[in-house]
Design a protein around this motif. Structure first.
Motif, PDB file in Angstrom:
ATOM      1  N   LEU A   1       0.903  -1.100  -0.152  1.00  0.00           N
ATOM      2  CA  LEU A   1      -0.108  -0.113   0.077  1.00  0.00           C
ATOM      3  C   LEU A   1       0.764   1.146   0.116  1.00  0.00           C
ATOM      4  N   ARG A   2       1.960   1.280   0.766  1.00  0.00           N
ATOM      5  CA  ARG A   2       2.879   2.460   0.688  1.00  0.00           C
ATOM      6  C   ARG A   2       3.544   2.722  -0.654  1.00  0.00           C
ATOM      7  N   ALA A   3       3.712   1.675  -1.475  1.00  0.00           N
ATOM      8  CA  ALA A   3       4.158   1.506  -2.700  1.00  0.00           C
ATOM      9  C   ALA A   3       3.341   2.107  -3.504  1.00  0.00           C
ATOM     10  N   LEU A   4       1.976   1.627  -3.624  1.00  0.00           N
ATOM     11  CA  LEU A   4       0.968   2.347  -4.467  1.00  0.00           C
ATOM     12  C   LEU A   4       0.721   3.735  -4.131  1.00  0.00           C
ATOM     13  N   TYR A   5       0.610   4.134  -2.912  1.00  0.00           N
ATOM     14  CA  TYR A   5       0.594   5.467  -2.563  1.00  0.00           C
ATOM     15  C   TYR A   5       1.628   6.239  -3.141  1.00  0.00           C
TER      16      TYR A   5
ATOM     17  N   LEU B   1     -15.755 -11.963  -1.720  1.00  0.00           N
ATOM     18  CA  LEU B   1     -16.134 -10.378  -1.337  1.00  0.00           C
ATOM     19  C   LEU B   1     -14.946  -9.491  -2.081  1.00  0.00           C
ATOM     20  N   VAL B   2     -15.517  -8.591  -2.781  1.00  0.00           N
ATOM     21  CA  VAL B   2     -14.753  -7.719  -3.497  1.00  0.00           C
ATOM     22  C   VAL B   2     -14.547  -6.559  -2.767  1.00  0.00           C
ATOM     23  N   MET B   3     -13.514  -6.064  -2.461  1.00  0.00           N
ATOM     24  CA  MET B   3     -13.145  -5.051  -1.470  1.00  0.00           C
ATOM     25  C   MET B   3     -12.150  -3.835  -2.156  1.00  0.00           C
ATOM     26  N   ARG B   4     -12.257  -2.624  -1.724  1.00  0.00           N
ATOM     27  CA  ARG B   4     -11.648  -1.632  -2.114  1.00  0.00           C
ATOM     28  C   ARG B   4     -11.038  -0.778  -1.212  1.00  0.00           C
ATOM     29  N   LEU B   5     -10.040  -0.209  -1.385  1.00  0.00           N
ATOM     30  CA  LEU B   5      -9.319   0.734  -0.731  1.00  0.00           C
ATOM     31  C   LEU B   5      -9.058   1.924  -1.328  1.00  0.00           C
ATOM     32  N   GLN B   6      -9.635   3.136  -0.828  1.00  0.00           N
ATOM     33  CA  GLN B   6      -9.242   4.541  -1.463  1.00  0.00           C
ATOM     34  C   GLN B   6      -8.157   5.175  -0.748  1.00  0.00           C
ATOM     35  N   LEU B   7      -6.943   5.071  -1.714  1.00  0.00           N
ATOM     36  CA  LEU B   7      -5.704   5.667  -1.058  1.00  0.00           C
ATOM     37  C   LEU B   7      -5.520   7.269  -1.498  1.00  0.00           C
ATOM     38  N   ARG B   8      -6.125   7.719  -2.353  1.00  0.00           N
ATOM     39  CA  ARG B   8      -6.371   9.092  -2.530  1.00  0.00           C
ATOM     40  C   ARG B   8      -7.710   9.880  -2.251  1.00  0.00           C
TER      41      ARG B   8
END
Length: 162
Positions: free
Chosen positions: A103-107, A155-162
């Motif tokens: 997640l840090r890398a994607l951010y 389950l399809v899950m999503r995280l908003q990073l921005r």
């Protein structure tokens, strides 16, 4: 003091092609259908896929992989393709460390959101993802079918990073 010298150090770095056999073994232990060496190697070679491997460094310098994560990023969206931790290394927070690193890398890459699919019956994984801020955005019934029955729901899950 001697105990600190013997404690293994945790290292997370990029997947190396030399890791493939160990990753196949780890993946097979965690899923009904493990991925082959060719499948993992193909993903690792794919320029849209980023892989992180967690290693425990022993006092003797060995760095065997204990877990890994593969993430594909296309058109501004990321998808966790897989995350797996070796059976003997589970329960130590290694899955969380791998997810946080990914997640840090994607951010840093300014990716706005990341998706994943998880078996609704995998309580520890669902709990981890929810604790990281992922929310359920859909369900795929029969997604984990193995030819022996209807298969489990993803389950399809999503995280908003921005």
């Amino acid at each position: 003091m001697m105990d600190l010298l013997l404690r293994p150090r945790i290292i997370i770095d990029a997947v190396d092609p030399a890791d493939i056999d160990a990753l196949v073994e780890i993946h097979a232990a965690g899923f009904r259908r493990g991925w082959s060496a060719d499948e993992i190697d193909g993903l690792v070679a794919d320029k849209t896929v980023t892989g992180h491997v967690l290693r425990r460094e022993s006092p003797f310098g060995t760095r065997r992989p204990q877990g890994f994560i593969l993430v594909r990023t296309v058109a501004g969206e990321a998808e966790v393709l897989t995350i797996a931790v070796a059976p003997g290394a589970r329960g130590r927070g290694y899955g969380r460390l791998l997810m946080e690193e990914a997640l840090r890398a994607l951010y840093r890459e300014l990716v706005p959101e990341v998706f994943l699919e998880v078996d609704e019956n995998n309580a520890s994984a669902v709990s981890l993802y929810r604790s990281l801020g992922f929310v359920e955005v859909g369900r795929r019934k029969g997604y984990y079918a193995d030819g022996k029955g209807p298969g489990g729901t993803a389950l399809v899950m999503r995280l908003q990073l921005r």
